[in-house]
Design an enzyme around this catalytic site. Structure first.
Site, PDB file in Angstrom:
ATOM      1  N   THR A  22       0.825  -1.213   0.000  1.00 53.15           N
ATOM      2  CA  THR A  22       0.000   0.000   0.000  1.00 53.15           C
ATOM      3  C   THR A  22       0.856   1.258   0.000  1.00 53.15           C
ATOM      4  N   GLY A  61       2.713  -2.929   8.502  1.00 52.30           N
ATOM      5  CA  GLY A  61       2.881  -3.139   9.937  1.00 52.30           C
ATOM      6  C   GLY A  61       4.325  -3.466  10.275  1.00 52.30           C
ATOM      7  N   GLU A 304      -6.156  -5.814   4.093  1.00 58.05           N
ATOM      8  CA  GLU A 304      -6.210  -7.021   3.243  1.00 58.05           C
ATOM      9  C   GLU A 304      -7.370  -6.955   2.262  1.00 58.05           C
TER      10      GLU A 304
HETATM   11  C1  LIG Z   1      -6.342 -17.686  14.952  1.00 53.81           C
HETATM   12  C2  LIG Z   1      -6.157 -16.555  15.886  1.00 53.81           C
HETATM   13  C3  LIG Z   1      -5.186 -15.538  15.422  1.00 53.81           C
HETATM   14  C4  LIG Z   1      -5.129 -14.299  16.288  1.00 53.81           C
HETATM   15  C5  LIG Z   1      -4.079 -13.346  15.932  1.00 53.81           C
HETATM   16  C6  LIG Z   1      -3.884 -13.169  14.459  1.00 53.81           C
HETATM   17  C7  LIG Z   1      -2.914 -12.091  14.209  1.00 53.81           C
HETATM   18  C8  LIG Z   1      -3.573 -11.036  13.410  1.00 53.81           C
HETATM   19  C9  LIG Z   1      -3.122  -9.702  13.888  1.00 53.81           C
HETATM   20  C10 LIG Z   1      -2.947  -8.739  13.129  1.00 53.81           C
HETATM   21  C11 LIG Z   1      -3.127  -8.888  11.694  1.00 53.81           C
HETATM   22  C12 LIG Z   1      -2.880  -7.603  10.988  1.00 53.81           C
HETATM   23  C13 LIG Z   1      -2.599  -7.961   9.580  1.00 53.81           C
HETATM   24  C14 LIG Z   1      -2.726  -6.794   8.724  1.00 53.81           C
HETATM   25  C15 LIG Z   1      -2.412  -7.271   7.331  1.00 53.81           C
HETATM   26  C16 LIG Z   1      -2.862  -6.259   6.347  1.00 53.81           C
HETATM   27  C17 LIG Z   1      -1.963  -6.340   5.164  1.00 53.81           C
HETATM   28  C18 LIG Z   1      -2.531  -5.577   4.003  1.00 53.81           C
HETATM   29  O1  LIG Z   1      -3.494  -4.861   4.096  1.00 53.81           O
HETATM   30  S1  LIG Z   1      -1.698  -5.889   2.577  1.00 53.81           S
HETATM   31  C19 LIG Z   1      -2.508  -4.931   1.391  1.00 53.81           C
HETATM   32  C20 LIG Z   1      -3.861  -5.522   1.037  1.00 53.81           C
HETATM   33  N1  LIG Z   1      -4.331  -4.881  -0.143  1.00 53.81           N
HETATM   34  C21 LIG Z   1      -5.311  -5.389  -0.892  1.00 53.81           C
HETATM   35  O2  LIG Z   1      -5.952  -6.351  -0.569  1.00 53.81           O
HETATM   36  C22 LIG Z   1      -5.535  -4.662  -2.189  1.00 53.81           C
HETATM   37  C23 LIG Z   1      -6.928  -4.923  -2.716  1.00 53.81           C
HETATM   38  N2  LIG Z   1      -6.966  -4.719  -4.151  1.00 53.81           N
HETATM   39  C24 LIG Z   1      -6.884  -5.798  -5.021  1.00 53.81           C
HETATM   40  O3  LIG Z   1      -6.779  -6.939  -4.647  1.00 53.81           O
HETATM   41  C25 LIG Z   1      -6.975  -5.497  -6.489  1.00 53.81           C
HETATM   42  O4  LIG Z   1      -6.573  -4.166  -6.740  1.00 53.81           O
HETATM   43  C26 LIG Z   1      -8.418  -5.671  -7.036  1.00 53.81           C
HETATM   44  C27 LIG Z   1      -8.713  -7.139  -7.053  1.00 53.81           C
HETATM   45  C28 LIG Z   1      -9.410  -4.925  -6.203  1.00 53.81           C
HETATM   46  C29 LIG Z   1      -8.492  -5.110  -8.443  1.00 53.81           C
HETATM   47  O5  LIG Z   1      -7.364  -5.558  -9.100  1.00 53.81           O
HETATM   48  P1  LIG Z   1      -7.323  -5.466 -10.706  1.00 53.81           P
HETATM   49  O6  LIG Z   1      -7.889  -4.165 -11.113  1.00 53.81           O
HETATM   50  O7  LIG Z   1      -5.957  -5.816 -11.169  1.00 53.81           O
HETATM   51  O8  LIG Z   1      -8.232  -6.703 -11.074  1.00 53.81           O
HETATM   52  P2  LIG Z   1      -9.708  -6.709 -11.660  1.00 53.81           P
HETATM   53  O9  LIG Z   1      -9.700  -6.001 -12.980  1.00 53.81           O
HETATM   54  O10 LIG Z   1     -10.699  -6.284 -10.630  1.00 53.81           O
HETATM   55  O11 LIG Z   1      -9.851  -8.270 -11.873  1.00 53.81           O
HETATM   56  C30 LIG Z   1      -9.014  -8.883 -12.855  1.00 53.81           C
HETATM   57  C31 LIG Z   1      -9.122 -10.373 -12.664  1.00 53.81           C
HETATM   58  O12 LIG Z   1      -8.255 -10.785 -11.610  1.00 53.81           O
HETATM   59  C32 LIG Z   1      -8.957 -11.590 -10.687  1.00 53.81           C
HETATM   60  N3  LIG Z   1      -8.358 -11.395  -9.377  1.00 53.81           N
HETATM   61  C33 LIG Z   1      -8.235 -10.241  -8.714  1.00 53.81           C
HETATM   62  N4  LIG Z   1      -7.606 -10.449  -7.536  1.00 53.81           N
HETATM   63  C34 LIG Z   1      -7.334 -11.773  -7.482  1.00 53.81           C
HETATM   64  C35 LIG Z   1      -6.699 -12.612  -6.514  1.00 53.81           C
HETATM   65  N5  LIG Z   1      -6.248 -12.129  -5.345  1.00 53.81           N
HETATM   66  N6  LIG Z   1      -6.574 -13.926  -6.795  1.00 53.81           N
HETATM   67  C36 LIG Z   1      -7.052 -14.416  -7.947  1.00 53.81           C
HETATM   68  N7  LIG Z   1      -7.667 -13.691  -8.908  1.00 53.81           N
HETATM   69  C37 LIG Z   1      -7.805 -12.388  -8.660  1.00 53.81           C
HETATM   70  C38 LIG Z   1     -10.372 -11.090 -10.742  1.00 53.81           C
HETATM   71  O13 LIG Z   1     -11.281 -12.067 -10.265  1.00 53.81           O
HETATM   72  C39 LIG Z   1     -10.537 -10.826 -12.227  1.00 53.81           C
HETATM   73  O14 LIG Z   1     -10.778 -12.035 -12.862  1.00 53.81           O
HETATM   74  P3  LIG Z   1     -11.717 -12.015 -14.223  1.00 53.81           P
HETATM   75  O15 LIG Z   1     -11.051 -10.987 -15.121  1.00 53.81           O
HETATM   76  O16 LIG Z   1     -13.082 -11.551 -13.745  1.00 53.81           O
HETATM   77  O17 LIG Z   1     -11.655 -13.428 -14.681  1.00 53.81           O
HETATM   78  C1  LIG Z   2      -4.429  -1.571  10.598  1.00 60.19           C
HETATM   79  C2  LIG Z   2      -3.987  -1.625   9.160  1.00 60.19           C
HETATM   80  C3  LIG Z   2      -2.891  -2.399   8.811  1.00 60.19           C
HETATM   81  C4  LIG Z   2      -2.449  -2.423   7.496  1.00 60.19           C
HETATM   82  N1  LIG Z   2      -1.334  -3.167   7.186  1.00 60.19           N
HETATM   83  C5  LIG Z   2      -0.874  -3.139   5.903  1.00 60.19           C
HETATM   84  C6  LIG Z   2       0.301  -3.869   5.565  1.00 60.19           C
HETATM   85  O1  LIG Z   2       0.925  -4.517   6.418  1.00 60.19           O
HETATM   86  N2  LIG Z   2       0.749  -3.802   4.286  1.00 60.19           N
HETATM   87  C7  LIG Z   2       0.080  -3.097   3.307  1.00 60.19           C
HETATM   88  O2  LIG Z   2       0.531  -3.092   2.149  1.00 60.19           O
HETATM   89  N3  LIG Z   2      -1.058  -2.408   3.602  1.00 60.19           N
HETATM   90  C8  LIG Z   2      -1.545  -2.420   4.873  1.00 60.19           C
HETATM   91  N4  LIG Z   2      -2.686  -1.722   5.174  1.00 60.19           N
HETATM   92  C9  LIG Z   2      -3.324  -0.900   4.144  1.00 60.19           C
HETATM   93  C10 LIG Z   2      -4.612  -1.529   3.635  1.00 60.19           C
HETATM   94  O3  LIG Z   2      -4.343  -2.676   2.888  1.00 60.19           O
HETATM   95  C11 LIG Z   2      -5.353  -0.471   2.800  1.00 60.19           C
HETATM   96  O4  LIG Z   2      -5.753   0.565   3.668  1.00 60.19           O
HETATM   97  C12 LIG Z   2      -6.571  -1.103   2.132  1.00 60.19           C
HETATM   98  O5  LIG Z   2      -6.149  -1.931   1.082  1.00 60.19           O
HETATM   99  C13 LIG Z   2      -7.543  -0.043   1.590  1.00 60.19           C
HETATM  100  O6  LIG Z   2      -6.905   0.805   0.655  1.00 60.19           O
HETATM  101  P1  LIG Z   2      -6.946   2.396   0.887  1.00 60.19           P
HETATM  102  O7  LIG Z   2      -6.573   2.658   2.286  1.00 60.19           O
HETATM  103  O8  LIG Z   2      -6.160   3.033  -0.213  1.00 60.19           O
HETATM  104  O9  LIG Z   2      -8.478   2.802   0.727  1.00 60.19           O
HETATM  105  P2  LIG Z   2      -9.194   3.175  -0.661  1.00 60.19           P
HETATM  106  O10 LIG Z   2      -9.027   2.099  -1.655  1.00 60.19           O
HETATM  107  O11 LIG Z   2      -8.812   4.563  -1.044  1.00 60.19           O
HETATM  108  O12 LIG Z   2     -10.732   3.115  -0.168  1.00 60.19           O
HETATM  109  C14 LIG Z   2     -11.384   4.276   0.294  1.00 60.19           C
HETATM  110  C15 LIG Z   2     -12.852   4.123  -0.045  1.00 60.19           C
HETATM  111  O13 LIG Z   2     -12.971   4.056  -1.477  1.00 60.19           O
HETATM  112  C16 LIG Z   2     -13.795   2.943  -1.832  1.00 60.19           C
HETATM  113  N5  LIG Z   2     -13.364   2.346  -3.105  1.00 60.19           N
HETATM  114  C17 LIG Z   2     -12.095   2.194  -3.548  1.00 60.19           C
HETATM  115  N6  LIG Z   2     -12.090   1.554  -4.730  1.00 60.19           N
HETATM  116  C18 LIG Z   2     -13.386   1.285  -5.033  1.00 60.19           C
HETATM  117  C19 LIG Z   2     -14.043   0.629  -6.117  1.00 60.19           C
HETATM  118  N7  LIG Z   2     -13.360   0.110  -7.135  1.00 60.19           N
HETATM  119  N8  LIG Z   2     -15.405   0.523  -6.064  1.00 60.19           N
HETATM  120  C20 LIG Z   2     -16.096   1.024  -5.023  1.00 60.19           C
HETATM  121  N9  LIG Z   2     -15.538   1.674  -3.964  1.00 60.19           N
HETATM  122  C21 LIG Z   2     -14.203   1.797  -3.987  1.00 60.19           C
HETATM  123  C22 LIG Z   2     -13.578   1.942  -0.702  1.00 60.19           C
HETATM  124  O14 LIG Z   2     -14.696   1.045  -0.635  1.00 60.19           O
HETATM  125  C23 LIG Z   2     -13.493   2.854   0.508  1.00 60.19           C
HETATM  126  O15 LIG Z   2     -14.790   3.132   0.987  1.00 60.19           O
HETATM  127  C24 LIG Z   2      -3.145  -1.682   6.499  1.00 60.19           C
HETATM  128  C25 LIG Z   2      -4.264  -0.902   6.842  1.00 60.19           C
HETATM  129  C26 LIG Z   2      -4.697  -0.880   8.170  1.00 60.19           C
HETATM  130  C27 LIG Z   2      -5.892  -0.045   8.528  1.00 60.19           C
END
Ligand SMILES: CCCCCCCC/C=C\CCCCCCCC(=O)SCCNC(=O)CCNC(=O)[C@H](O)C(C)(C)COP(=O)(O)OP(=O)(O)OC[C@H]1O[C@@H](n2cnc3c(N)ncnc32)[C@H](O)[C@@H]1OP(=O)(O)O
Ligand SMILES: Cc1cc2nc3c(=O)[nH]c(=O)nc-3n(C[C@H](O)[C@H](O)[C@H](O)COP(=O)(O)OP(=O)(O)OC[C@H]3O[C@@H](n4cnc5c(N)ncnc54)[C@H](O)[C@@H]3O)c2cc1C
Length: 536
Positions: A22, A61, A304
């Site tokens: 991010t 993190g 995530e």
């Molecule tokens: C058991 C007890 C335990 C207790 C304790 C536990 C400890 C826990 C403690 C504390 C934990 C704290 C942990 C924090 C961790 C946080 C870390 C982070 O936040 S890391 C950042 C995360 N960031 C995102 O997730 C970005 C989200 N955005 C995206 O994934 C992409 O931008 C998306 C999917 C929204 C759009 O990407 P496009 O624009 O490239 O893709 P499109 O055009 O929408 O889709 C293209 C094709 O790709 C497929 N696709 C997209 N994502 C895919 C994926 N991940 N896998 C497979 N296919 C995927 C789609 O289904 C689509 O398929 P077709 O074209 O329809 O066939």
């Molecule tokens: C506690 C915490 C820990 C984190 N840890 C990590 C980490 O370890 N590593 C890491 O890489 N990231 C980490 N992140 C970041 C996190 O993955 C991002 O905040 C998350 O992916 C959301 O992206 P953004 O913050 O840019 O929000 P944005 O994507 O800007 O979203 C803002 C608003 O826009 C809307 N929006 C955005 N796109 C669309 C769309 N296509 N259609 C409709 N609505 C849309 C969303 O729904 C939301 O309401 C962490 C965040 C938090 C809060």
């Protein structure tokens, strides 16, 4: 051999890492990330650079002061071509001095709602050079001369996120078990009000409204643990197929992981907040741990993959499935019910009847979305605009699909396990499945009235079933949370400790406040007294 190089050092903690994807300007839209990794064939190195302020990594993190390495997701440039985002493992701090390396700007992003123990950081690169083998080359490669070898499946780059989303469902089961334990134990100790003048103040756990607030959190913890286990088994199966080059089941896993992560985190956050509010003022004390627990669960709605974005990913899959199914093509197991074209059956107030009802709701909502999009496109609206105008309904369809998956999985898994349990334990678990299912039928009764043949008398009967279940579960509630077997040190709660001495613990914690170090705080002499004497 990259795994041989990095994994042992990470396992023995020479390398402390984080996942730096991010950026200040982008978290959701990964293809818009701005950090660049440009290959230099003369030195066989990548040059990492943050061309703008919004290109700075922001949030990872542990990045601020703990991590000495990180996985950096950057736009890969080679021979003048941008090949899209790829992961790189990058050392950012000296392993002896822990000083940031030259060309690396790293620091703390500042206070957050919760997670105050995690030093989330920012990271910028100023033409920072790393060797070619920093690029994680399991899926795509860059050869020494800069030739790019593309991955057989571009979306494998996003694989890490699927894994974490799968884990988050089980995390939510755990967090709900903590919240339910604290709130239910406290509700057994707390006595309040006098509904009957000639009787002592009752336990607040005996108020049916309190049971309504808390028992769903308890049942949801079990529902998410069971669903999380099923999802993990599915993940392992898909990953095994991927290793042998078969990616056919990855789209289904991605779709179901997205909606389950979104729905379980949203439910966990709202139910932990309900646990906090059900404990009155003492639930608002940090020492109860409930405010911290709320901060942790609500964060999961964002990290995530922000929940709305993920629900829309699942909706994309559901719409595609509907279009595929309408052409007679087979659908994935979790989406196959969408093609059930049989007439809507007579409503039954049973678990199977309710589960079938949620599938009807999901299929009905998907069909409505497809019709609305088709109608808008026929009127000349672009597909993207038609999608956006339908997106509120698409999110609702995705949620209904997710609920149908959870209901069916919870029921099937408990029924399967029940055979090996003692009859009393099986009965209690079935009561939790029943409560969870009827709770959601009542929560979504509007949808059921729209898409099934449920009638008013069925709804009245469901409400009575629900209240009867609260009564049946009440005698086992404390036993059920004790069964989570969470130690006091883990609960970290004045209200949830096993011995129930809440008032003594609340006072013990209060007296630890530095503000109690002396009877008159210096603020009196510095501010209050001068103010009272008109000198401020
Ligand atoms: C058991 C007890 C335990 C207790 C304790 C536990 C400890 C826990 C403690 C504390 C934990 C704290 C942990 C924090 C961790 C946080 C870390 C982070 O936040 S890391 C950042 C995360 N960031 C995102 O997730 C970005 C989200 N955005 C995206 O994934 C992409 O931008 C998306 C999917 C929204 C759009 O990407 P496009 O624009 O490239 O893709 P499109 O055009 O929408 O889709 C293209 C094709 O790709 C497929 N696709 C997209 N994502 C895919 C994926 N991940 N896998 C497979 N296919 C995927 C789609 O289904 C689509 O398929 P077709 O074209 O329809 O066939
Ligand atoms: C506690 C915490 C820990 C984190 N840890 C990590 C980490 O370890 N590593 C890491 O890489 N990231 C980490 N992140 C970041 C996190 O993955 C991002 O905040 C998350 O992916 C959301 O992206 P953004 O913050 O840019 O929000 P944005 O994507 O800007 O979203 C803002 C608003 O826009 C809307 N929006 C955005 N796109 C669309 C769309 N296509 N259609 C409709 N609505 C849309 C969303 O729904 C939301 O309401 C962490 C965040 C938090 C809060």
């Amino acid at each position: 051999e990259q795994q041989e190089k990095w994994v042992p050092r990470a396992v023995n903690m020479e390398i402390i890492g984080t996942y730096a994807q991010t950026e200040l300007g982008h978290g959701t839209f990964l293809r818009g990330l701005e950090t660049t990794a440009t290959y230099d064939p003369n030195t066989e190195e990548f040059v990492l650079n943050s061309p703008t302020l919004t290109a700075y990594k922001w949030w990872p993190g542990g990045l601020a002061h703990t991590a000495n390495h990180c996985v950096v997701v950057a736009q890969l440039h080679s021979k003048g071509v941008n090949h899209g985002v790829h992961p790189f493992i990058v050392q950012i701090r000296d392993e002896d001095t822990h000083m940031p390396l030259p060309g690396v700007k790293v620091g703390e992003i500042g206070p957050k709602l919760s997670f105050s123990t995690a030093n989330n950081g920012f990271l910028g690169f100023d033409n920072f050079r790393v060797p070619r083998d920093s690029m994680l080359m399991k899926n795509a490669q860059v050869l020494k001369d800069g030739t790019y070898v593309k991955s057989r499946l571009s979306k494998l780059t996003y694989g890490t996120m699927v894994f974490i989303r799968v884990m988050i469902v089980t995390d939510m089961a755990y967090y709900l078990s903590v919240g339910a334990t604290i709130a239910i134990r406290y509700s057994a100790v707390r006595h309040q009000s006098k509904p009957k003048e000639n009787e002592p103040e009752p336990q607040i756990l005996d108020y049916v409204t309190q049971q309504h607030k808390l028992f769903i959190a308890l049942a949801s913890s079990h529902a998410f643990r069971v669903t999380g286990q099923w999802l993990w088994t599915t993940f392992v199966r898909v990953n095994k197929a991927l290793t042998s080059g078969n990616a056919d089941t990855l789209p289904e896993l991605h779709a179901v992981a997205c909606c389950l992560k979104a729905v379980t985190t949203r439910d966990a956050a709202s139910m932990v907040e309900a646990c906090r509010m059900s404990c009155g003022g003492h639930g608002y004390m940090t020492s109860s741990y409930l405010p911290i627990l709320y901060g942790i669960t609500t964060a999961a709605c964002t990290y995530e993959g922000e929940n709305t974005v993920l629900l829309l990913q699942t909706a994309r899959s559901l719409v595609k499935a509907w279009q595929k199914g309408s052409k007679g093509k087979p659908l994935s197991p979790t989406e196959a019910y969408l093609m059930d074209k049989s007439p809507v059956p007579k409503w039954e107030n049973t678990l199977d009847g309710i589960i079938a009802g949620f599938r009807r709701v999901s299929a009905g909502k998907v069909q409505d979305c497809v019709s609305k999009i088709d109608k808008l496109v026929k009127m000349g609206t672009s597909y993207e605009d038609a999608w956006n105008q339908t997106s509120v309904r698409l999110v609702a369809a995705s949620e209904a699909h997710s609920r149908a998956v959870i209901l069916a999985t919870f029921r099937a898994e408990v029924s399967r396990a029940a055979a090996a349990l003692s009859p009393p334990l099986a009965r209690v678990l079935h009561q939790l499945v029943h409560l969870y299912t009827v709770y959601w039928a009542l929560e979504r009764v509007g949808d059921l009235l729209l898409y099934t043949s449920i009638a008013e008398r069925d709804v009245q009967e469901l409400q009575q079933q629900y209240e009867d279940l609260l009564q049946k579960i009440r005698p086992n509630t404390v036993g059920l949370v004790d069964a989570f077997d969470l130690r006091d040190e883990i609960l970290n709660s004045t209200l949830g400790a096993y011995d129930g001495r809440v008032y003594e613990r609340l006072m013990e914690e209060a007296l630890k406040s530095p503000l109690n170090a002396e009877p008159v705080n210096q603020s009196f002499h510095k501010y209050l007294k001068p103010f009272m004497q008109g000198k401020l």
